[in-house]
Design an enzyme around this catalytic site. Structure first.
Site, PDB file in Angstrom:
ATOM      1  N   GLU A  58      -1.762 -20.957   2.924  1.00  0.00           N
ATOM      2  CA  GLU A  58      -0.996 -21.294   4.122  1.00  0.00           C
ATOM      3  C   GLU A  58      -0.801 -20.111   5.073  1.00  0.00           C
ATOM      4  O   GLU A  58      -1.335 -19.026   4.889  1.00  0.00           O
ATOM      5  CB  GLU A  58       0.362 -21.899   3.740  1.00  0.00           C
ATOM      6  CG  GLU A  58       0.390 -23.428   3.789  1.00  0.00           C
ATOM      7  CD  GLU A  58       0.244 -23.989   5.213  1.00  0.00           C
ATOM      8  OE1 GLU A  58       0.240 -23.214   6.187  1.00  0.00           O
ATOM      9  OE2 GLU A  58       0.129 -25.219   5.340  1.00  0.00           O
ATOM     10  N   GLN A 104      10.713 -32.479   9.831  1.00  0.00           N
ATOM     11  CA  GLN A 104       9.616 -32.706  10.761  1.00  0.00           C
ATOM     12  C   GLN A 104       9.634 -34.150  11.270  1.00  0.00           C
ATOM     13  O   GLN A 104      10.029 -35.082  10.569  1.00  0.00           O
ATOM     14  CB  GLN A 104       8.277 -32.398  10.085  1.00  0.00           C
ATOM     15  CG  GLN A 104       8.180 -30.993   9.477  1.00  0.00           C
ATOM     16  CD  GLN A 104       8.147 -29.882  10.511  1.00  0.00           C
ATOM     17  OE1 GLN A 104       8.897 -29.913  11.472  1.00  0.00           O
ATOM     18  NE2 GLN A 104       7.304 -28.900  10.310  1.00  0.00           N
ATOM     19  N   ASN A 124       4.840 -40.111  17.963  1.00  0.00           N
ATOM     20  CA  ASN A 124       4.759 -38.694  17.626  1.00  0.00           C
ATOM     21  C   ASN A 124       3.314 -38.265  17.389  1.00  0.00           C
ATOM     22  O   ASN A 124       2.587 -38.907  16.640  1.00  0.00           O
ATOM     23  CB  ASN A 124       5.607 -38.411  16.382  1.00  0.00           C
ATOM     24  CG  ASN A 124       5.492 -36.977  15.908  1.00  0.00           C
ATOM     25  OD1 ASN A 124       5.121 -36.711  14.772  1.00  0.00           O
ATOM     26  ND2 ASN A 124       5.810 -36.030  16.780  1.00  0.00           N
ATOM     27  N   TRP A 125       2.912 -37.192  18.061  1.00  0.00           N
ATOM     28  CA  TRP A 125       1.641 -36.532  17.807  1.00  0.00           C
ATOM     29  C   TRP A 125       1.955 -35.214  17.106  1.00  0.00           C
ATOM     30  O   TRP A 125       2.706 -34.389  17.644  1.00  0.00           O
ATOM     31  CB  TRP A 125       0.888 -36.255  19.108  1.00  0.00           C
ATOM     32  CG  TRP A 125       0.373 -37.474  19.822  1.00  0.00           C
ATOM     33  CD1 TRP A 125       0.523 -38.777  19.452  1.00  0.00           C
ATOM     34  CD2 TRP A 125      -0.376 -37.491  21.046  1.00  0.00           C
ATOM     35  NE1 TRP A 125      -0.084 -39.610  20.352  1.00  0.00           N
ATOM     36  CE2 TRP A 125      -0.650 -38.845  21.351  1.00  0.00           C
ATOM     37  CE3 TRP A 125      -0.844 -36.509  21.903  1.00  0.00           C
ATOM     38  CZ2 TRP A 125      -1.373 -39.227  22.487  1.00  0.00           C
ATOM     39  CZ3 TRP A 125      -1.557 -36.880  23.038  1.00  0.00           C
ATOM     40  CH2 TRP A 125      -1.824 -38.220  23.325  1.00  0.00           C
ATOM     41  N   SER A 126       1.402 -34.981  15.932  1.00  0.00           N
ATOM     42  CA  SER A 126       1.776 -33.770  15.194  1.00  0.00           C
ATOM     43  C   SER A 126       0.635 -33.276  14.308  1.00  0.00           C
ATOM     44  O   SER A 126      -0.313 -34.010  14.012  1.00  0.00           O
ATOM     45  CB  SER A 126       3.012 -34.034  14.328  1.00  0.00           C
ATOM     46  OG  SER A 126       2.721 -34.973  13.303  1.00  0.00           O
ATOM     47  N   ILE A 127       0.760 -32.003  13.883  1.00  0.00           N
ATOM     48  CA  ILE A 127      -0.178 -31.412  12.932  1.00  0.00           C
ATOM     49  C   ILE A 127       0.534 -31.209  11.602  1.00  0.00           C
ATOM     50  O   ILE A 127       1.639 -30.680  11.562  1.00  0.00           O
ATOM     51  CB  ILE A 127      -0.712 -30.051  13.418  1.00  0.00           C
ATOM     52  CG1 ILE A 127      -1.524 -30.204  14.701  1.00  0.00           C
ATOM     53  CG2 ILE A 127      -1.587 -29.405  12.345  1.00  0.00           C
ATOM     54  CD1 ILE A 127      -2.089 -28.895  15.224  1.00  0.00           C
TER      55      ILE A 127
END
Length: 503
Positions: free
Chosen positions: A285, A192, A170-173
């Site tokens: 945020e 997530q 998994n590649w995530s921010i």
């Protein structure tokens, strides 16, 4: 001269912005304590060029400069979504609708997994620091908003985690705050994917030794895709290859088996612990608030190695009031998945979009009226069907209101969206609540209410389609210049505008 590839090479991306006069190189000393954040917010809110801070107070020779506003909007003359388009290698004048449709087209392409390259071909390995030489607190990490809980190193980098069986990478921010010289803490929340993979390690008794990598300045196409709510089990790297038309070069980490983009500016690696926590936040945020002193215990990342390029550059996002990356990327990428889900579910949806002015809380669906009428359904039945499809999947996780509009509305024009919203639905009567679905914990009306304890509901589908349009065509005249007069007259007025005395 080598052709620039801004979707694959972060430094090419910066050069393209410079060539288009969409970059301001700031050589005056700038304090990462609030000053960087203030400059970024002014640039975002005025649609000005991206700032490249080349002289940060406290920075060393190679660690680091900061690129701010990497996917902010810019002037319409330059193509307001030009930076997002460059993330994909598209023409800078590409519209957001065209970007969404392009991302959907790429899903039909052959996935291209990454290609491993030797260390000698990996610029990110130019400098390597072992654990004892790492001092996170000495870095010029920005303190972005007044009352943030700490300095946020990770706002536009890419976490890499992999299941124990190595079948899913998994590649995530997700945001990350510096705790001390060796530790970062950040959000690792359900549903997530980063949490799902972490839980798979916990399931085999390794909740406190989960390998991770945190990469900055990755291929822009990769950071864009890492923002997408793509299906569980799908590795983002292969989809990035499909977008680029070539495999992403990767190289092995120093302390674990994870593979990282070879051209990354910086790579931090080590282990994540779900059992060791530290107070994280608050943080300004995507919805535009910092709620003072409202931090929460979050998992702890231990940094055990660091590698970086000469003159490394840290990309930074500074969330707040629209429009920044939390809207341009997250919002539009959720819209991409929403449109695909509509197609897969057989819904008569022409387009989907999350308007920036709604701070990524609204999802607008443009409904094909002929397709809707063919379903022989009612507003109540259709709203329930739409809500069940979206609110019970990851695609709808951050969304709290889905708004259905007819096909005469340009959903990429907020003026038209808000007109339809306020004139075509009766509050409460035309809204269907979904009280049993998962709330988005970062939504202010969730985090600041008793709903924060249950994390349920607070979501609805709003029907902004006239009831009779579910059965038949329903004619009305839109009282504006473009649609309210015969085309010939509109053309005549436009042609004669200056003759009338207007400039």
């Amino acid at each position: 001269m080598r052709k620039l590839n801004p979707a694959l090479e972060f430094r090419d991306f910066i050069q393209v912005l410079k060539d288009e006069d969409d970059l301001i190189e700031i050589t005056e000393e700038i304090d990462p304590n609030l000053e960087v954040g203030a400059i970024m917010r002014k640039a975002y809110e005025s649609h000005l060029p991206a700032p490249l801070f080349k002289n940060l107070k406290g920075a060393s020779k190679d660690l680091f400069s900061i690129l701010g506003c990497p996917a902010g909007l810019r002037s319409k003359e330059k193509g307001d979504h030009g930076r997002i388009a460059h993330h994909l290698g598209l023409d800078p004048k590409t519209t957001i609708k065209e970007i969404i449709d392009y991302l959907l087209e790429c899903k039909e392409k052959e996935p291209l997994p990454p290609i491993t390259v030797p260390v000698s071909s990996a610029p990110c390995k130019t400098h390597i620091l072992s654990e004892e030489k790492i001092h996170l607190q000495s870095l010029p990490t920005p303190y972005l908003h007044v009352s943030d809980g700490g300095k946020y190193l990770q706002t536009y980098g890419m976490w890499i985690l992999q299941t124990p069986d190595k079948k899913w990478t998994n590649w995530s921010i997700a945001r990350g705050m510096v705790v001390d010289d060796k530790h970062i803490t950040g959000l690792v929340i359900k549903p997530q994917h980063i949490r799902q993979i972490a839980d798979s390690w916990a399931a085999i008794g390794k909740a406190n030794e989960i390998p991770f990598a945190l990469c900055f300045g990755v291929p822009p196409a990769a950071i864009l895709v890492s923002s997408m709510p793509i299906p569980e089990g799908v590795s983002e790297s292969d989809y990035v290859g499909a977008i680029l038309g070539e495999s992403v070069p990767v190289v092995k980490c120093e302390t674990n088996d994870l593979m990282v983009p070879a051209t990354s500016e910086m790579v931090f690696e080590g282990t994540l612990s779900l059992t060791d926590t530290h107070l994280e936040g608050p943080f300004g945020e995507m919805h535009g608030y910092v709620f003072k002193s409202q931090g929460h215990p979050c998992p702890l990342y231990t940094v055990k190695a660091m590698s970086y390029r000469d003159n490394a550059i840290l990309p930074v996002s500074n969330p707040g009031l629209c429009t920044d990356e939390t809207h341009t990327l997250i919002g539009s990428l959720v819209a991409t998945e929403a449109k695909e889900l509509a197609i897969e579910s057989g819904l008569p949806i022409l387009d989907a979009f999350m308007p920036y002015e709604a701070q990524a809380l609204w999802l607008i669906l443009k409904v094909d009226l002929k397709g809707l009428q063919a379903l022989k359904t009612t507003p109540e039945e259709f709203c329930k069907k739409v809500g069940d499809i979206y609110f019970r999947t990851k695609v709808g996780f951050i969304v709290h209101e889905i708004i259905l509009v007819a096909d005469d509305i340009d959903i990429f024009n907020f003026k038209e969206v808000i007109w339809a919203y306020v004139t075509r639905h009766t509050p409460v009567a035309d809204q269907m609540a979904f009280d049993d679905v998962t709330s988005f914990p970062l939504a202010p009306f969730v985090s600041q209410s008793s709903r924060s304890k249950t994390m349920k509901g607070g979501k609805c589908v709003t029907n902004c389609i006239f009831r009779q349009q579910y059965e038949r065509s329903f004619d009305y005249i839109t009282c504006n210049f473009e649609k309210g007069y015969p085309k010939g007259l509109v053309d005549k007025v436009n042609e004669n505008w200056k003759r009338y005395g207007y400039k």
